[in-house]
Design a protein around this motif. Structure first.
Motif, short mmCIF file in Angstrom:
data_model
loop_
_atom_site.label_atom_id
_atom_site.label_comp_id
_atom_site.label_asym_id
_atom_site.label_seq_id
_atom_site.Cartn_x
_atom_site.Cartn_y
_atom_site.Cartn_z
N UNK A 247 17.71 24.02 -13.98
CA UNK A 247 18.17 24.37 -15.32
C UNK A 247 17.27 23.93 -16.46
N UNK A 248 16.17 23.24 -16.16
CA UNK A 248 15.27 22.77 -17.22
C UNK A 248 13.94 23.54 -17.13
N UNK A 249 13.50 24.05 -18.25
CA UNK A 249 12.27 24.85 -18.27
C UNK A 249 11.05 23.92 -18.21
N UNK A 250 10.31 24.03 -17.12
CA UNK A 250 9.16 23.12 -16.95
C UNK A 250 8.06 23.41 -17.97
N UNK A 251 8.03 24.62 -18.49
CA UNK A 251 6.99 24.92 -19.49
C UNK A 251 7.30 24.21 -20.82
N UNK A 252 8.54 23.78 -20.99
CA UNK A 252 8.91 23.10 -22.25
C UNK A 252 9.10 21.59 -22.06
N UNK A 253 9.71 21.20 -20.95
CA UNK A 253 9.98 19.77 -20.75
C UNK A 253 9.70 19.40 -19.29
N UNK A 254 8.41 19.24 -18.97
CA UNK A 254 8.05 18.98 -17.55
C UNK A 254 8.70 17.72 -17.00
N UNK A 255 8.79 16.69 -17.81
CA UNK A 255 9.32 15.41 -17.30
C UNK A 255 10.76 15.59 -16.82
N UNK A 256 11.59 16.20 -17.65
CA UNK A 256 12.99 16.39 -17.27
C UNK A 256 13.10 17.40 -16.12
N UNK A 257 12.28 18.44 -16.17
CA UNK A 257 12.36 19.48 -15.13
C UNK A 257 12.00 18.93 -13.76
#
Lengths: 310, 267
Positions: A64-74
């Motif tokens: 559910x987390x976009x790696x292109x925007x927030x890699x750490x959370x993704x």
């Protein structure tokens, strides 16, 4: 939301698009084989999913987390083995687990218990306190798989997990990956080895020229194709005349001599047709002592789809 | 578990700790310790061996030791900083670390801090031994030595930033190391010399700013030297405050550029 979702994912190098508006939704708890010919965009996709390269446009959601925007959370819920990673040679497997587990926020106790369990699983417990610098590629690959599972990831991304391993190493690695079926985990793995994908995965995504060609259950996909390749071993020596007789048999698409006493037959039909083929071959006096048709259904599907897209 | 990711700061400290392991378990630290020991022994033993007395004044005594510091820092930075970033790509360890839930900026900061700490610790040790020798041979320690140490720390910041920049853009660690050493030790010194010949103050050159480490003790001032046929050259010595600012600016600008390149670099 699915554990892995790609939406219009594109990676361009100048005018060349390694991935072209790729859309893909990977089902939870599935083991998905990611297939495609060389240069199709498999590694590029996996590298975007593991934060090794950046997408030119589009989104790639991990849990559910976009790696292109927030890699750490993704990447918080992702474990991965991309190519054969090199380790810090001055660290032991146990220290490597300590380092990577600490980055993931695991407690020291959790790292130790989980790390030991995983090193035991990949049969590296005897080497847990030896510097990795002297390890063989196969040993490093085992440690790589162990570290990828350290934080109990919901998603496991594997890029050619058996690449470079000897046959025994390949079998062991596949067994380990297959054993993960008991866990609450989604596996997304690229491989050139179709038999490996057929053995491990329940779903297949096939891409070419950076675009998705097909994505479905292996059982559904292979049902649609009745082409199978038989590897036939005979006691009797084979020759051109025999080959012509085999080629003329009903359901046979083509036949090739592999050696003096083996041939490869592409035929249409199901298991019962295959059994009849065995009888027909023996009636021709071939004295067949071995006949196998492993993994060909996915291979034929793969070849058909790739051929069609070109 | 996966939702309890540590803060960027905590992750940076983890990266620093393991980078320090790398330094402490490698051979480079022994190379530096050996070199420092050699310079201390030579500086202490050569005057008596040549029939001279060691300086009795603590200022003159410590000056001999401090004159090596900028060179030592350049070597230390070449050994510990030049390969810090490029190694993740060249040795493919990035395949292990980059897919972890950690920002590239955190990795960068952790590596920078580790490089700074190891270089700083070595220099503190060098100053400490020099001061103990000063105490033994002259009975006192020249107070300004502490300013020299402070400037040495700033020189580490500046040169590390430069080394990290080259480490972020180069394809090979060995190339980055050679370029760091050659630029700081040779190219910048040549530029400095050329500017002095044309009577221009090379205050902005990093290696020139590094002279302040010893000059804060020596207190030499800028002098005009005739070089014949009515022509002169100016032997500039950096002003301490300007040199400190120059070193910080080099450190900040180069580190920022290094971070941008490291962040954008693909594996």
């Amino acid at each position: 939301m699915n554990p892995i979702e790609l939406e219009g994912l594109t990676k361009s190098y100048g005018s060349f698009k390694a991935i072209d508006t790729l859309d893909l939704k990977v089902k939870a708890n599935s083991f998905t084989g990611f297939l495609g010919p060389n240069g199709a965009g498999k590694s590029t996709t996996i590298k975007i999913l593991t934060n090794l390269i950046r997408a030119s446009s589009g989104s790639a959601y991990l849990d559910g987390v976009d790696i292109t925007k927030d890699p750490k959370a993704a990447l918080a819920s992702v474990g991965s083995v991309v190519e054969t990673p090199e380790f810090y040679p001055f660290l032991t497997p146990r220290e490597t687990m300590d380092y990577l587990g600490s980055i993931n926020g695991m407690s020291r106790e959790a790292i130790h218990s989980k790390g030991d369990e995983l090193l035991h699983m990949v049969k590296m417990e005897e080497w847990a306190d030896k510097k990795i610098g002297k390890f063989s590629k196969g040993m490093r690959q085992r440690v790589a798989l162990a570290q990828s599972l350290l934080s109990d990831p919901k998603i496991l991304i594997l890029d050619e997990p058996t690449s470079g391993l000897d046959p025994r190493g390949m079998v062991e690695m596949r067994e380990i990956v297959k054993s993960l079926r008991d866990r609450d985990i989604t596996v997304f793995m690229s491989s050139h080895m179709l038999n490996e994908v057929e053995e491990i995965c329940d779903r297949v995504a096939l891409i070419e020229y950076g675009k998705l060609l097909i994505h479905d259950d292996v059982s559904i996909l292979t049902k649609g194709t009745d082409l199978r390749r038989l590897d036939v071993r005979t006691v009797k020596d084979l020759n051109k005349g025999v080959l012509d007789q085999v080629t003329a048999l009903p359901l046979v698409e083509s036949a090739r001599l592999q050696s003096e006493r083996s041939l490869s037959i592409d035929m249409r039909g199901d298991e019962s047709d295959q059994a009849e083929m065995l009888e027909k071959l023996n009636r021709l006096g071939l004295k067949v002592y071995s006949l196998s048709a492993e993994g060909h259904s996915l291979e034929s599907l793969y070849m058909d789809l790739v051929k069609e897209s070109r | 578990m996966s939702n309890n990711l540590p803060s960027d700061f905590a992750q940076m400290l983890t990266v620093t700790r393991y980078e320090m392991y790398k330094f402490l378990r490698g051979k480079k630290i022994y190379v530096m310790l050996g070199l420092m020991a050699l310079l201390i022994i030579l500086t202490t033993a050569i005057p008596p061996l040549m029939g001279f007395d060691l300086p009795s004044d603590s200022k003159d005594f410590i000056s001999g030791y401090v004159s090596w510091v900028s060179t030592l820092i350049i070597i230390a930075v070449t050994l510990f900083s030049a390969g810090a970033l490029v190694s993740e790509f060249e040795e493919r360890t990035g395949f292990l670390v980059f897919p972890r839930p950690v920002k590239r900026s955190t990795l960068f900061a952790g590596k920078y801090l580790a490089s700074f700490l190891v270089c700083a610790a070595l220099m503190v040790l060098y100053y400490l031994v020099s001061c103990i020798l000063s105490l033994v041979f002259t009975g006192s320690v020249y107070f300004e030595t502490i300013y020299s140490l402070g400037l040495a720390m700033l020189f580490i910041i500046g040169t590390s930033g430069f080394a990290f920049f080259l480490s972020a853009v180069m394809q090979k660690g060995s190339t980055a190391a050679i370029l760091v050493f050659a630029t700081l030790f040779l190219i910048m010194s040549m530029l400095e010399g050329i500017m002095m010949v044309v009577n221009s103050d090379p205050f902005f050159i990093l290696s020139h700013a590094g002279i302040s480490i010893s000059n804060v003790i020596d207190q030499a001032t800028t002098t005009v030297i005739p070089i014949g046929e009515g022509m002169t050259m100016t032997n500039y010595f950096p002003k301490t405050d300007v040199a400190a600012a120059v070193m910080v600016v080099w450190g900040v600008v180069c580190s920022a550029l290094a971070l941008v390149f490291f962040y954008r670099r693909e594996l």
